[in-house]
Design a protein around this motif. Structure first.
Motif, PDB file in Angstrom:
ATOM      1  N   PHE A  68      -3.330  -0.923 -13.589  1.00 35.09           N
ATOM      2  CA  PHE A  68      -3.999   0.179 -12.905  1.00 35.09           C
ATOM      3  C   PHE A  68      -5.009   0.824 -13.847  1.00 35.09           C
ATOM      4  N   LEU A  69      -6.209   1.044 -13.347  1.00 33.06           N
ATOM      5  CA  LEU A  69      -7.213   1.766 -14.120  1.00 33.06           C
ATOM      6  C   LEU A  69      -7.729   2.933 -13.291  1.00 33.06           C
ATOM      7  N   HIS A  70      -7.797   4.078 -13.906  1.00 33.73           N
ATOM      8  CA  HIS A  70      -8.255   5.293 -13.244  1.00 33.73           C
ATOM      9  C   HIS A  70      -9.677   5.603 -13.692  1.00 33.73           C
ATOM     10  N   TYR A  71     -10.470   6.176 -12.800  1.00 31.17           N
ATOM     11  CA  TYR A  71     -11.889   6.353 -13.104  1.00 31.17           C
ATOM     12  C   TYR A  71     -12.421   7.660 -12.534  1.00 31.17           C
ATOM     13  N   TRP A  72     -13.596   8.048 -13.038  1.00 33.78           N
ATOM     14  CA  TRP A  72     -14.261   9.289 -12.621  1.00 33.78           C
ATOM     15  C   TRP A  72     -15.761   9.083 -12.754  1.00 33.78           C
ATOM     16  N   GLY A  73     -16.515   9.527 -11.741  1.00 36.68           N
ATOM     17  CA  GLY A  73     -17.967   9.421 -11.816  1.00 36.68           C
ATOM     18  C   GLY A  73     -18.633  10.581 -11.118  1.00 36.68           C
ATOM     19  N   VAL A 117     -16.612  11.122  -7.735  1.00 35.48           N
ATOM     20  CA  VAL A 117     -15.666  10.149  -7.219  1.00 35.48           C
ATOM     21  C   VAL A 117     -14.575   9.984  -8.262  1.00 35.48           C
ATOM     22  N   ASP A 118     -13.352   9.962  -7.816  1.00 37.35           N
ATOM     23  CA  ASP A 118     -12.277   9.570  -8.727  1.00 37.35           C
ATOM     24  C   ASP A 118     -11.298   8.715  -7.959  1.00 37.35           C
ATOM     25  N   GLY A 119     -10.529   7.943  -8.684  1.00 35.92           N
ATOM     26  CA  GLY A 119      -9.624   7.042  -7.997  1.00 35.92           C
ATOM     27  C   GLY A 119      -8.905   6.123  -8.940  1.00 35.92           C
ATOM     28  N   ASN A 144       0.808  -1.210   0.000  1.00 32.74           N
ATOM     29  CA  ASN A 144       0.000   0.000   0.000  1.00 32.74           C
ATOM     30  C   ASN A 144       0.847   1.268   0.000  1.00 32.74           C
ATOM     31  N   ALA A 145       1.816   1.337   0.907  1.00 30.76           N
ATOM     32  CA  ALA A 145       2.613   2.557   1.047  1.00 30.76           C
ATOM     33  C   ALA A 145       3.467   2.851  -0.171  1.00 30.76           C
ATOM     34  N   MET A 146       3.746   1.828  -0.982  1.00 24.91           N
ATOM     35  CA  MET A 146       4.536   2.021  -2.198  1.00 24.91           C
ATOM     36  C   MET A 146       3.656   2.276  -3.414  1.00 24.91           C
ATOM     37  N   GLY A 147       2.350   2.419  -3.195  1.00 20.65           N
ATOM     38  CA  GLY A 147       1.451   2.780  -4.289  1.00 20.65           C
ATOM     39  C   GLY A 147       0.691   1.634  -4.916  1.00 20.65           C
ATOM     40  N   VAL A 148       0.832   0.425  -4.352  1.00 21.66           N
ATOM     41  CA  VAL A 148       0.072  -0.712  -4.881  1.00 21.66           C
ATOM     42  C   VAL A 148      -1.259  -0.726  -4.144  1.00 21.66           C
ATOM     43  N   ASN A 149      -2.197   0.054  -4.619  1.00 22.83           N
ATOM     44  CA  ASN A 149      -3.463   0.178  -3.900  1.00 22.83           C
ATOM     45  C   ASN A 149      -4.602   0.597  -4.806  1.00 22.83           C
ATOM     46  N   THR A 150      -5.790   0.345  -4.299  1.00 24.67           N
ATOM     47  CA  THR A 150      -7.031   0.828  -4.899  1.00 24.67           C
ATOM     48  C   THR A 150      -7.562   1.928  -3.990  1.00 24.67           C
ATOM     49  N   TRP A 151      -7.973   3.055  -4.566  1.00 23.56           N
ATOM     50  CA  TRP A 151      -8.505   4.122  -3.727  1.00 23.56           C
ATOM     51  C   TRP A 151      -9.685   4.807  -4.413  1.00 23.56           C
ATOM     52  N   ALA A 152     -10.511   5.426  -3.581  1.00 26.94           N
ATOM     53  CA  ALA A 152     -11.681   6.173  -4.068  1.00 26.94           C
ATOM     54  C   ALA A 152     -11.780   7.458  -3.265  1.00 26.94           C
ATOM     55  N   GLY A 153     -11.794   8.587  -3.954  1.00 26.79           N
ATOM     56  CA  GLY A 153     -11.922   9.882  -3.307  1.00 26.79           C
ATOM     57  C   GLY A 153     -13.238  10.543  -3.683  1.00 26.79           C
TER      58      GLY A 153
END
Length: 310
Positions: free
Chosen positions: A282-287, A241-243, A222-231
């Motif tokens: 990695f896939l980036h998204y926006w809604g 929401v993007d992430g 996680n700390a090295m950027g291997v993560n899924t996130w939603a803001g």
């Protein structure tokens, strides 16, 4: 043609051992010509056959895209165009790979045309800097019966035309009301939906979920950027929401289908690392919509991965 093959084998027989000549004869007899007629009929396009690699390619230049860099219009020859290449896979099956040049408002509908009809979407990115309007490139792949695969490719290639027929000028913003400048997101219901505690900042809210891979013998998490996130930002009733989703290769297509069916735009698909095991895409998204509805869309996609929800 038969005489030429016989002559070739006779010449080989004079220099090669009998076993190798027999193998060459079997290969010649067992390799049928690539029947491209079903592809031509299904796509309505005349392509080009590369006999050396047994690949049949159809191309669709987009001369009316009118994308330019510093006032210079990018011609189709310089990469503004879409294409699909077919290779025989035996028993009437073909493998297809392709690339689609798309304006921003063409990406989501074209992606749905591929995913909803059995093709895979394997990458989404840019090829240029400072082009106006912006152009994105969506790569596709798949395998199946030749005519059926080619018919889906036609749907994908035709989707941008349908969009431009209804609206000649590419859209420059999302439809609907803009998100309020001051964010007031209620975190508790989103934490319940996403199954994890998050962090708040100036009325915004974010959840981050790590997973692990190895690179050069080191465990990356996680700390090295291997993560899924939603803001989340905006308000509970009018949010964005993007992430980013970190997914295994076999998880990519199910997650893409889930997000797009929920009305979430996928805006990039790529890798962040090299030589990692297992490979992480990695896939980036926006809604846009109600915060809880957006969280439910993210959770539905998250459930299709092996990401641990805390």
């Amino acid at each position: 043609m038969l005489k030429r093959t016989a002559l070739s084998l006779a010449l080989l027989a004079s220099v090669l051992p009998p076993a190798l000549v027999h193998a060459q004869a079997q290969t010649s007899a067992q390799t049928p010509a690539f029947d491209t007629v079903p592809i031509e009929k299904a796509t309505g396009m005349k392509g080009t056959l590369n006999p050396k690699e047994s690949v049949y390619k159809v191309s669709k230049p987009r001369p009316n895209m009118n994308a330019s860099i510093n006032g210079w219009k990018i011609p189709p020859f310089m990469g503004i165009g879409s294409w699909a290449a077919f290779m025989p896979a035996g028993s009437g099956q073909v493998m297809v790979m392709g690339d689609n040049a798309l304006f921003e408002d063409e990406v989501a509908p074209t992606m749905r045309a591929a995913l909803d009809n059995g093709l895979e979407v394997t990458a989404l990115h840019n090829h240029f800097f400072y082009e106006q309007p912006r152009v994105f490139f969506m790569h596709i792949g798949g395998m199946g019966e030749a005519a059926a695969v080619a018919a889906v490719v036609k749907k994908v290639l035709d989707t941008p035309d349908a969009i431009r027929a209804g609206r000649a000028t590419p859209a420059t913003k999302y439809a609907g009301k803009p998100v309020p400048a001051e964010s007031r997101i209620t975190a508790a219901p989103l934490e319940t939906i996403l199954g994890s505690k998050g962090e708040a900042n100036n009325g915004m809210f974010k959840v981050t979920l790590g997973r692990e891979t190895k690179m050069h013998g080191m465990t990356m998490g996680n700390a090295m950027g291997v993560n899924t996130w939603a803001g989340f930002a905006g308000t509970d009733d009018q949010a964005v929401v993007d992430g980013d989703f970190a997914v295994l290769e076999d998880e990519l297509q199910p997650v893409l289908k889930s997000l797009t069916k929920s009305g979430i735009d996928v805006v990039a698909i790529h890798q962040h690392m090299t030589h990692e095991v297992p490979r992480i895409m990695f896939l980036h998204y926006w809604g846009q919509g109600k915060a809880q509805d957006l969280a439910k869309a993210v959770r539905s996609a998250l459930n299709l991965t092996a990401t641990k929800v805390q």
